[in-house]
Motif scaffolding. Sequence first.
Motif, short mmCIF file in Angstrom:
data_model
loop_
_atom_site.label_atom_id
_atom_site.label_comp_id
_atom_site.label_asym_id
_atom_site.label_seq_id
_atom_site.Cartn_x
_atom_site.Cartn_y
_atom_site.Cartn_z
N PHE A 82 1.67 7.66 8.54
CA PHE A 82 1.52 9.10 8.55
C PHE A 82 2.07 9.72 7.27
O PHE A 82 2.81 9.08 6.51
N GLN A 83 1.70 10.99 7.03
CA GLN A 83 2.23 11.71 5.88
C GLN A 83 3.75 11.83 5.97
O GLN A 83 4.45 11.72 4.98
N ASP A 84 4.26 12.07 7.19
CA ASP A 84 5.71 12.04 7.43
C ASP A 84 6.08 10.58 7.73
O ASP A 84 5.71 10.04 8.76
N TYR A 85 6.79 9.95 6.82
CA TYR A 85 6.97 8.49 6.88
C TYR A 85 7.78 8.03 8.09
O TYR A 85 7.71 6.87 8.48
N ALA A 86 8.57 8.94 8.70
CA ALA A 86 9.31 8.65 9.94
C ALA A 86 10.16 7.39 9.83
O ALA A 86 10.19 6.56 10.75
N LEU A 87 10.87 7.25 8.72
CA LEU A 87 11.79 6.12 8.58
C LEU A 87 13.10 6.45 9.28
O LEU A 87 13.52 7.60 9.36
N GLY A 123 6.93 -3.87 -4.09
CA GLY A 123 7.78 -3.69 -5.25
C GLY A 123 9.19 -3.24 -4.97
O GLY A 123 9.88 -2.72 -5.86
N LEU A 124 9.67 -3.47 -3.73
CA LEU A 124 11.03 -3.05 -3.37
C LEU A 124 11.86 -4.21 -2.85
O LEU A 124 12.78 -4.03 -2.06
N GLY A 125 11.55 -5.41 -3.32
CA GLY A 125 12.25 -6.58 -2.83
C GLY A 125 13.74 -6.56 -3.09
O GLY A 125 14.52 -7.10 -2.30
N ALA A 126 14.15 -5.90 -4.18
CA ALA A 126 15.58 -5.87 -4.52
C ALA A 126 16.33 -4.74 -3.81
O ALA A 126 17.55 -4.62 -3.97
N ALA A 127 15.61 -3.94 -3.03
CA ALA A 127 16.24 -2.76 -2.41
C ALA A 127 16.36 -2.90 -0.89
O ALA A 127 16.57 -1.91 -0.20
N HIS A 133 17.51 7.40 2.38
CA HIS A 133 17.91 8.56 1.59
C HIS A 133 18.19 8.21 0.12
O HIS A 133 18.28 9.11 -0.73
N GLU A 134 18.31 6.93 -0.18
CA GLU A 134 18.55 6.50 -1.55
C GLU A 134 17.26 6.35 -2.35
O GLU A 134 17.31 6.01 -3.54
N LEU A 135 16.11 6.60 -1.73
CA LEU A 135 14.82 6.34 -2.36
C LEU A 135 14.13 7.63 -2.75
O LEU A 135 14.38 8.70 -2.19
N SER A 136 13.19 7.51 -3.69
CA SER A 136 12.30 8.62 -4.03
C SER A 136 11.20 8.74 -2.98
O SER A 136 11.04 7.84 -2.13
N GLY A 137 10.42 9.82 -3.05
CA GLY A 137 9.33 9.99 -2.11
C GLY A 137 8.31 8.86 -2.19
O GLY A 137 7.84 8.35 -1.16
N GLY A 138 7.98 8.43 -3.39
CA GLY A 138 7.03 7.34 -3.54
C GLY A 138 7.56 6.03 -2.98
O GLY A 138 6.82 5.25 -2.38
N GLN A 139 8.84 5.79 -3.15
CA GLN A 139 9.44 4.56 -2.61
C GLN A 139 9.46 4.60 -1.09
O GLN A 139 9.22 3.57 -0.44
N ARG A 140 9.75 5.76 -0.50
CA ARG A 140 9.72 5.86 0.97
C ARG A 140 8.32 5.62 1.50
O ARG A 140 8.13 5.01 2.55
N GLN A 141 7.32 6.10 0.74
CA GLN A 141 5.94 5.85 1.15
C GLN A 141 5.64 4.35 1.14
O GLN A 141 4.97 3.83 2.04
#
Length: 348
Positions: A82-87, A123-127, A133-141
């Motif tokens: 969804f547009q709201d990633y709901a993590l 592309g987030l294997g190291a994270a 909350h530590e991520l940007s919007g694109g990373q949360r997506q």
Amino acid sequence: MTASVTVEGVNHWFGSYRALRDISLAIGAGEYVTLLGPSGCGKTTLLSVLGGFLMPDQGRVLIGSRDMSRVAPARRPTTTVFQDYALFPHMSLRDNVGFGLRMAGQGRRLRHARADEMLALVGLGAAASKRPHELSGGQRQRVALARALAVRPEVLLLDEPLGALDLKLRRSMQDELKAIQREVGTTFVHVTHDQEEAMAIADRIVVMNAGRIEDQGPPARIYRQPASLFAAGFMGEMNRIPAHETAGVVTCAFGAVPRPAPASGPLVLTLRPEAIRIGQASVDRLHIGPARVRDAAFFGTHVRAHLVPQAAPDMVLVAHLPPDHLPGPDDVLDLVAETGDLGLFAEP
């Protein structure tokens, strides 16, 4: 694993409002399809029917050869982004991605291994140990996408997943989404109202309007040879030129058009701004003729100009001209258009 999707004669009402009208659609296994249209056209309703969040009032939905029309979302081989990633804010990225596997009863070691694999894919294997909350919007997506893919769906449904991102990040994520889809091979069905987004990522675009499918096909065909006037206008900026047919000849303010009329009555020619050129008249061109520049602006890849043709002084044409020369107001340009770039439709 991936699967085809078949929609057969689906109708759906919200009270007296008919949201879907006789929708029939076949999506191939491993295909990337976008459902494109304005707000209220039915694209999100159709996605909800595919995901099982709405049961169609009429018709069937098949995934592979299985009828899923009355199957609950949790029992379908689909997941939705969804547009709201709901993590979950209190969980690490690894635990967020592995959450669906945990609900399915998979052990900690296996689900963590799968979560790490999916995080590496985006592309987030190291994270993996970070929190959302530590991520940007694109990373949360990307995390939301990894979570959806972790359960190995046969069909992935995406409901405007890039809508909350800024333009530059959205374009970057479009490239990443397509690359990920090619790598995993899963069938993607992606809802958007953004024409550029649809053309950037889709194998096939399905244009919807008022609960119906107006047109469907590869992006280039939909853009260059749309099947309806609505699709022509929705797929990007379009000049509309009134025309009519007399004794079998279609004519407009700029002369005859070598094209059979699609219907009797008023007609409209459609012409993309980039199809208008400065040039000489010839037999395979529509000679628009001299046109006065009302205004022009440099857009990097082109100059966007508003032009008033002498042959139709009440008309204003939008043209995308070469970027190497910026015309001034009241300059006069001699314009042509290739006849193959013209569309012709009955005026609704």
